[in-house]
Design a protein around this motif. Structure first.
Motif, PDB file in Angstrom:
ATOM      1  N   LYS A   1      -6.071  30.056  -5.556  1.00  0.00           N
ATOM      2  CA  LYS A   1      -5.583  31.425  -5.307  1.00  0.00           C
ATOM      3  C   LYS A   1      -4.727  31.484  -4.049  1.00  0.00           C
ATOM      4  CE  LYS A   1      -9.436  33.658  -7.639  1.00  0.00           C
ATOM      5  NZ  LYS A   1     -10.592  34.546  -7.494  1.00  0.00           N
ATOM      6  N   THR A   2      -5.157  30.797  -3.006  1.00  0.00           N
ATOM      7  CA  THR A   2      -4.368  30.772  -1.770  1.00  0.00           C
ATOM      8  C   THR A   2      -3.046  30.057  -2.003  1.00  0.00           C
ATOM      9  OG1 THR A   2      -6.432  30.697  -0.518  1.00  0.00           O
ATOM     10  CG2 THR A   2      -4.423  30.158   0.674  1.00  0.00           C
ATOM     11  N   ALA A   3      -3.075  28.971  -2.776  1.00  0.00           N
ATOM     12  CA  ALA A   3      -1.831  28.248  -3.089  1.00  0.00           C
ATOM     13  C   ALA A   3      -0.865  29.140  -3.857  1.00  0.00           C
ATOM     14  CB  ALA A   3      -2.148  26.986  -3.879  1.00  0.00           C
ATOM     15  N   THR A   4      -1.391  29.976  -4.737  1.00  0.00           N
ATOM     16  CA  THR A   4      -0.537  30.905  -5.486  1.00  0.00           C
ATOM     17  C   THR A   4       0.102  31.928  -4.559  1.00  0.00           C
ATOM     18  OG1 THR A   4      -1.909  30.628  -7.448  1.00  0.00           O
ATOM     19  CG2 THR A   4      -0.499  32.579  -7.375  1.00  0.00           C
ATOM     20  N   VAL A   5      -0.672  32.462  -3.619  1.00  0.00           N
ATOM     21  CA  VAL A   5      -0.125  33.427  -2.651  1.00  0.00           C
ATOM     22  C   VAL A   5       0.960  32.767  -1.803  1.00  0.00           C
ATOM     23  CG1 VAL A   5      -0.695  34.789  -0.586  1.00  0.00           C
ATOM     24  CG2 VAL A   5      -2.186  34.872  -2.591  1.00  0.00           C
ATOM     25  N   LEU A   6       0.718  31.525  -1.371  1.00  0.00           N
ATOM     26  CA  LEU A   6       1.711  30.810  -0.570  1.00  0.00           C
ATOM     27  C   LEU A   6       2.981  30.545  -1.389  1.00  0.00           C
ATOM     28  CD1 LEU A   6      -0.610  28.246   1.258  1.00  0.00           C
ATOM     29  CD2 LEU A   6       0.454  30.281   2.240  1.00  0.00           C
ATOM     30  N   ALA A   7       2.804  30.150  -2.659  1.00  0.00           N
ATOM     31  CA  ALA A   7       3.969  29.876  -3.506  1.00  0.00           C
ATOM     32  C   ALA A   7       4.798  31.130  -3.740  1.00  0.00           C
ATOM     33  CB  ALA A   7       3.509  29.276  -4.840  1.00  0.00           C
ATOM     34  N   GLN A   8       4.134  32.265  -3.897  1.00  0.00           N
ATOM     35  CA  GLN A   8       4.867  33.517  -4.091  1.00  0.00           C
ATOM     36  C   GLN A   8       5.661  33.887  -2.847  1.00  0.00           C
ATOM     37  OE1 GLN A   8       1.724  36.182  -5.234  1.00  0.00           O
ATOM     38  NE2 GLN A   8       1.814  35.591  -7.392  1.00  0.00           N
ATOM     39  N   ALA A   9       5.217  33.399  -1.685  1.00  0.00           N
ATOM     40  CA  ALA A   9       5.944  33.652  -0.446  1.00  0.00           C
ATOM     41  C   ALA A   9       7.002  32.583  -0.176  1.00  0.00           C
ATOM     42  CB  ALA A   9       4.959  33.716   0.720  1.00  0.00           C
ATOM     43  N   GLY A  10       7.121  31.606  -1.094  1.00  0.00           N
ATOM     44  CA  GLY A  10       8.134  30.570  -0.927  1.00  0.00           C
ATOM     45  C   GLY A  10       7.633  29.307  -0.266  1.00  0.00           C
ATOM     46  N   ILE A  11       6.351  29.213  -0.007  1.00  0.00           N
ATOM     47  CA  ILE A  11       5.772  28.022   0.622  1.00  0.00           C
ATOM     48  C   ILE A  11       5.197  27.174  -0.506  1.00  0.00           C
ATOM     49  CG2 ILE A  11       4.063  27.167   2.262  1.00  0.00           C
ATOM     50  CD1 ILE A  11       4.300  29.914   3.669  1.00  0.00           C
TER      51      ILE A  11
ATOM     52  N   HIS B   1       7.359  23.003   3.872  1.00  0.00           N
ATOM     53  CA  HIS B   1       7.416  24.455   4.076  1.00  0.00           C
ATOM     54  C   HIS B   1       6.226  24.923   4.898  1.00  0.00           C
ATOM     55  CE1 HIS B   1       9.855  24.868   0.102  1.00  0.00           C
ATOM     56  NE2 HIS B   1      10.660  24.709   1.134  1.00  0.00           N
ATOM     57  N   LEU B   2       5.061  24.354   4.629  1.00  0.00           N
ATOM     58  CA  LEU B   2       3.855  24.750   5.357  1.00  0.00           C
ATOM     59  C   LEU B   2       3.937  24.325   6.819  1.00  0.00           C
ATOM     60  CD1 LEU B   2       1.165  26.180   4.931  1.00  0.00           C
ATOM     61  CD2 LEU B   2       0.159  23.991   4.295  1.00  0.00           C
ATOM     62  N   VAL B   3       4.464  23.124   7.059  1.00  0.00           N
ATOM     63  CA  VAL B   3       4.600  22.645   8.444  1.00  0.00           C
ATOM     64  C   VAL B   3       5.577  23.524   9.223  1.00  0.00           C
ATOM     65  CG1 VAL B   3       5.485  20.723   9.833  1.00  0.00           C
ATOM     66  CG2 VAL B   3       3.929  20.279   7.934  1.00  0.00           C
ATOM     67  N   GLN B   4       6.615  24.019   8.566  1.00  0.00           N
ATOM     68  CA  GLN B   4       7.620  24.843   9.239  1.00  0.00           C
ATOM     69  C   GLN B   4       7.137  26.275   9.480  1.00  0.00           C
ATOM     70  OE1 GLN B   4      10.910  24.470   6.586  1.00  0.00           O
ATOM     71  NE2 GLN B   4      11.382  22.383   7.214  1.00  0.00           N
ATOM     72  N   SER B   5       6.026  26.652   8.857  1.00  0.00           N
ATOM     73  CA  SER B   5       5.503  28.010   9.022  1.00  0.00           C
ATOM     74  C   SER B   5       4.687  28.100  10.310  1.00  0.00           C
ATOM     75  CB  SER B   5       4.602  28.378   7.841  1.00  0.00           C
ATOM     76  OG  SER B   5       5.306  28.270   6.638  1.00  0.00           O
ATOM     77  N   SER B   6       4.654  29.291  10.861  1.00  0.00           N
ATOM     78  CA  SER B   6       3.823  29.494  12.048  1.00  0.00           C
ATOM     79  C   SER B   6       2.450  30.003  11.615  1.00  0.00           C
ATOM     80  CB  SER B   6       4.482  30.509  12.985  1.00  0.00           C
ATOM     81  OG  SER B   6       4.409  31.804  12.421  1.00  0.00           O
TER      82      SER B   6
ATOM     83  N   ALA C   1      -1.093  19.459   6.486  1.00  0.00           N
ATOM     84  CA  ALA C   1       0.185  19.348   5.776  1.00  0.00           C
ATOM     85  C   ALA C   1       1.079  18.315   6.453  1.00  0.00           C
ATOM     86  CB  ALA C   1       0.875  20.707   5.699  1.00  0.00           C
ATOM     87  N   GLN C   2       1.048  18.284   7.786  1.00  0.00           N
ATOM     88  CA  GLN C   2       1.829  17.291   8.524  1.00  0.00           C
ATOM     89  C   GLN C   2       1.353  15.879   8.180  1.00  0.00           C
ATOM     90  OE1 GLN C   2       4.527  17.795  10.606  1.00  0.00           O
ATOM     91  NE2 GLN C   2       4.681  15.582  10.569  1.00  0.00           N
ATOM     92  N   ALA C   3       0.040  15.695   8.100  1.00  0.00           N
ATOM     93  CA  ALA C   3      -0.504  14.383   7.750  1.00  0.00           C
ATOM     94  C   ALA C   3      -0.112  13.984   6.328  1.00  0.00           C
ATOM     95  CB  ALA C   3      -2.024  14.391   7.899  1.00  0.00           C
ATOM     96  N   TRP C   4      -0.181  14.921   5.396  1.00  0.00           N
ATOM     97  CA  TRP C   4       0.224  14.627   4.011  1.00  0.00           C
ATOM     98  C   TRP C   4       1.715  14.323   3.931  1.00  0.00           C
ATOM     99  CZ3 TRP C   4      -2.434  13.409  -0.184  1.00  0.00           C
ATOM    100  CH2 TRP C   4      -3.779  13.727  -0.229  1.00  0.00           C
ATOM    101  N   LEU C   5       2.500  15.036   4.703  1.00  0.00           N
ATOM    102  CA  LEU C   5       3.947  14.815   4.718  1.00  0.00           C
ATOM    103  C   LEU C   5       4.251  13.412   5.254  1.00  0.00           C
ATOM    104  CD1 LEU C   5       6.581  16.265   4.051  1.00  0.00           C
ATOM    105  CD2 LEU C   5       6.598  17.147   6.362  1.00  0.00           C
ATOM    106  N   GLU C   6       3.543  12.998   6.280  1.00  0.00           N
ATOM    107  CA  GLU C   6       3.746  11.657   6.826  1.00  0.00           C
ATOM    108  C   GLU C   6       3.343  10.585   5.817  1.00  0.00           C
ATOM    109  OE1 GLU C   6       1.571  11.717  10.495  1.00  0.00           O
ATOM    110  OE2 GLU C   6       3.022  13.053  11.474  1.00  0.00           O
ATOM    111  N   ARG C   7       2.264  10.840   5.055  1.00  0.00           N
ATOM    112  CA  ARG C   7       1.854   9.874   4.026  1.00  0.00           C
ATOM    113  C   ARG C   7       2.903   9.765   2.921  1.00  0.00           C
ATOM    114  NH1 ARG C   7      -4.185  12.010   2.969  1.00  0.00           N
ATOM    115  NH2 ARG C   7      -4.797  11.948   5.148  1.00  0.00           N
TER     116      ARG C   7
END
Length: 130
Positions: free
Chosen positions: A73-83, A88-93, A120-126
Motif C-alpha cells: 500500500k505504501t509503495a502504491t502511494v509512493l508510485a502515485q506520487a512519482g516515486i 527517486h526515493l533517495v532524491q526525496s527528502s 534505498a541508497q544501499a539497494w541502489l549501490e547494489r
C-alpha cells in the motif's frame, strides 16, 4: 410425470445452457485469433507530430517493498506520487515523504523515511555495483 417450470422441461434447460456457453466460448476464441492476426491497434502518428525517442522512456520501476517499512500500500502511494525507483526515493527528502504519507489515507505511526532513504541508497549501490 414431468413437471414443467416456465414452459420448458427442467431436463432440457441444462443441456441448452451448456450448448449456449460452448457457442459463446467458440466466438471468443475466434475473436482472439482475429485480434492476434491483426496485430496491435496502434495507428501511425499524424503528420507533423514528432514522437520522443525510445531512450526517453521512464526507467523500469523498482520493487520498493524490499525496503523494510514499505509494504504494497505504501509503495502504491509512493508510485502515485512519482516515486517508482530507488533513485527517486533517495532524491526525496524525509519531510516530503512524511507530508506525502500524511496526505494519504494510510496510517503509519512508525514510518521512518530516513531509514527508507538509507535502505534505498544501499539497494541502489547494489544495483549499480559491477
Amino acid at each position: 410425470m414431468h413437471q414443467r417450470r416456465g414452459g420448458v422441461a427442467w431436463w432440457l434447460a441444462f443441456p441448452l445452457m451448456g450448448l449456449l456457453a460452448g457457442l459463446f466460448a467458440l466466438l471468443l476464441i475466434e475473436r482472439r485469433k482475429r485480434v492476434r492476426q491483426q496485430g496491435p491497434a496502434v495507428s501511425p502518428p499524424a503528420p507533423g507530430i514528432v514522437l520522443p525517442p525510445e531512450e526517453d522512456a521512464p526507467p523500469p520501476a523498482d520493487d520498493l517493498t524490499v525496503i523494510r517499512g514499505i509494504g504494497p500500500k505504501t509503495a502504491t502511494v509512493l508510485a502515485q506520487a512519482g516515486i517508482r525507483t530507488f533513485a527517486h526515493l533517495v532524491q526525496s527528502s524525509p519531510d516530503s515523504l512524511r507530508e506525502l504519507l500524511s496526505q494519504s489515507a494510510l496510517r503509519l505511526p512508525n514510518a521512518n523515511p530516513e531509514d527508507w532513504i538509507a535502505q534505498a541508497q544501499a539497494w541502489l549501490e547494489r544495483k549499480t555495483a559491477p
